[in-house]
Design a protein around this motif. Sequence first.
Motif, mmCIF file in Angstrom:
data_model
loop_
_atom_site.group_PDB
_atom_site.id
_atom_site.type_symbol
_atom_site.label_atom_id
_atom_site.label_comp_id
_atom_site.label_asym_id
_atom_site.label_seq_id
_atom_site.Cartn_x
_atom_site.Cartn_y
_atom_site.Cartn_z
ATOM 1 N N ARG A 198 43.313 46.176 31.966
ATOM 2 C CA ARG A 198 44.512 46.786 31.389
ATOM 3 C C ARG A 198 45.516 45.741 30.905
ATOM 4 N NH1 ARG A 198 46.535 50.301 36.132
ATOM 5 N NH2 ARG A 198 44.681 49.971 37.399
ATOM 6 N N LEU A 212 49.588 39.726 36.792
ATOM 7 C CA LEU A 212 49.004 39.497 38.108
ATOM 8 C C LEU A 212 49.891 38.589 38.944
ATOM 9 C CD1 LEU A 212 45.369 38.682 36.892
ATOM 10 C CD2 LEU A 212 46.305 40.936 37.494
ATOM 11 N N CYS A 228 46.205 39.085 30.027
ATOM 12 C CA CYS A 228 46.985 39.027 31.270
ATOM 13 C C CYS A 228 47.966 37.864 31.279
ATOM 14 C CB CYS A 228 46.049 38.884 32.476
ATOM 15 S SG CYS A 228 44.953 40.280 32.761
ATOM 16 N N HIS A 285 51.799 47.128 43.004
ATOM 17 C CA HIS A 285 50.715 47.318 43.966
ATOM 18 C C HIS A 285 50.602 46.036 44.772
ATOM 19 C CE1 HIS A 285 46.110 48.424 44.482
ATOM 20 N NE2 HIS A 285 46.746 48.313 45.639
ATOM 21 N N ASP A 327 39.879 45.887 37.552
ATOM 22 C CA ASP A 327 40.453 47.074 36.932
ATOM 23 C C ASP A 327 41.791 46.746 36.279
ATOM 24 O OD1 ASP A 327 40.611 49.965 36.433
ATOM 25 O OD2 ASP A 327 42.180 49.954 37.943
ATOM 26 N N TYR A 328 42.627 45.975 36.976
ATOM 27 C CA TYR A 328 43.920 45.583 36.405
ATOM 28 C C TYR A 328 43.752 44.643 35.221
ATOM 29 C CZ TYR A 328 46.854 47.797 39.953
ATOM 30 O OH TYR A 328 47.511 48.724 40.730
ATOM 31 N N ALA A 341 47.037 43.394 32.740
ATOM 32 C CA ALA A 341 48.128 43.457 33.706
ATOM 33 C C ALA A 341 48.798 42.104 33.935
ATOM 34 C CB ALA A 341 47.600 43.985 35.039
ATOM 35 N N ILE A 361 41.097 43.905 41.186
ATOM 36 C CA ILE A 361 41.680 43.012 40.185
ATOM 37 C C ILE A 361 41.008 43.191 38.831
ATOM 38 C CG2 ILE A 361 42.026 40.592 39.528
ATOM 39 C CD1 ILE A 361 43.940 41.517 41.680
ATOM 40 N N ASP A 390 52.326 43.703 38.226
ATOM 41 C CA ASP A 390 51.589 44.951 38.418
ATOM 42 C C ASP A 390 50.845 44.980 39.753
ATOM 43 O OD1 ASP A 390 52.174 46.268 35.891
ATOM 44 O OD2 ASP A 390 51.002 44.657 34.975
ATOM 45 N N ILE A 391 50.194 43.871 40.099
ATOM 46 C CA ILE A 391 49.504 43.788 41.389
ATOM 47 C C ILE A 391 49.708 42.404 41.957
ATOM 48 C CG2 ILE A 391 47.280 43.280 40.253
ATOM 49 C CD1 ILE A 391 45.979 44.665 42.775
#
Length: 258
Positions: A26, A30, A59, A190, A22-23, A28, A20, A125-126
């Motif tokens: 970016r 979530l 995010c 993901h 890492d995302y 991301a 998480i 994204d994840i």
Amino acid sequence: MEILIRTNAASVATAAADIISDYAGRGATLGLATGSTPVAMYKELITRYQRGELSFSQCQAFLLDEYIGLPRGHEQSYFATIRREFTHHVDIDDARVYSPDGTAENPDEAGAAYDEAIAAAGGIDIQVLGVGTDGHIGFNEPGSSLSSGTRMKTLHASTISDNARFFDSTSAVPVHVLTQGLGTISRAGHLMLLATGSNKAEAVAALAEGPLSAICPASILQLHPHATVIVDEAAAEQLRHADYYRFTEANKPSWQGH
């Protein structure tokens, strides 16, 4: 599907927090889950934020589900729960943490609107997932359509019993929920599923090594091009190919990433 086996629940939380983090770096989108299993991961992420190691300011987040009939201010609504357990403790904009509207007059319309909001945000994204002892993810109980969108579901008696610990009594647990469907979940870039404890071992074996089946909704991960399952030794105890999963991780190329 990548299966990562860790020594205990704490190391599962650390491994999940690494992904998480890492995302988050970016900016991301979530997908967040409530329930007991992700709490340790959220605590680890909060600690890293407080140490200045990561930020969630870029995010946004979407929750998996919400009880029907609970106002957002109710302490057991998932709108309130995710804020109490995670998002109020980091720098994500509260207005960018979304959940299904469990108080909507028409749950079907609310479910469709939620899927539209996810799509308008560019997709998730994840997606963080837990798994129930009966194999459910989100509140997609056994028998759920494998292509379902966000919609109303009736909770299984075992799920109501599991969740009664958060309420004054079993009868106080709402019977209906709005949940991202298996089709909605599958559209995330993901999928990351966490499971700890021997009570989850049967479900973990079914989702990873059993047949793809609506009776085990979590088996939908078998169809996903990027699914990561992180379990402790206790939750892995019924996996027939555990040694291979360990070997695969030990020999994973450095360029492959999460």
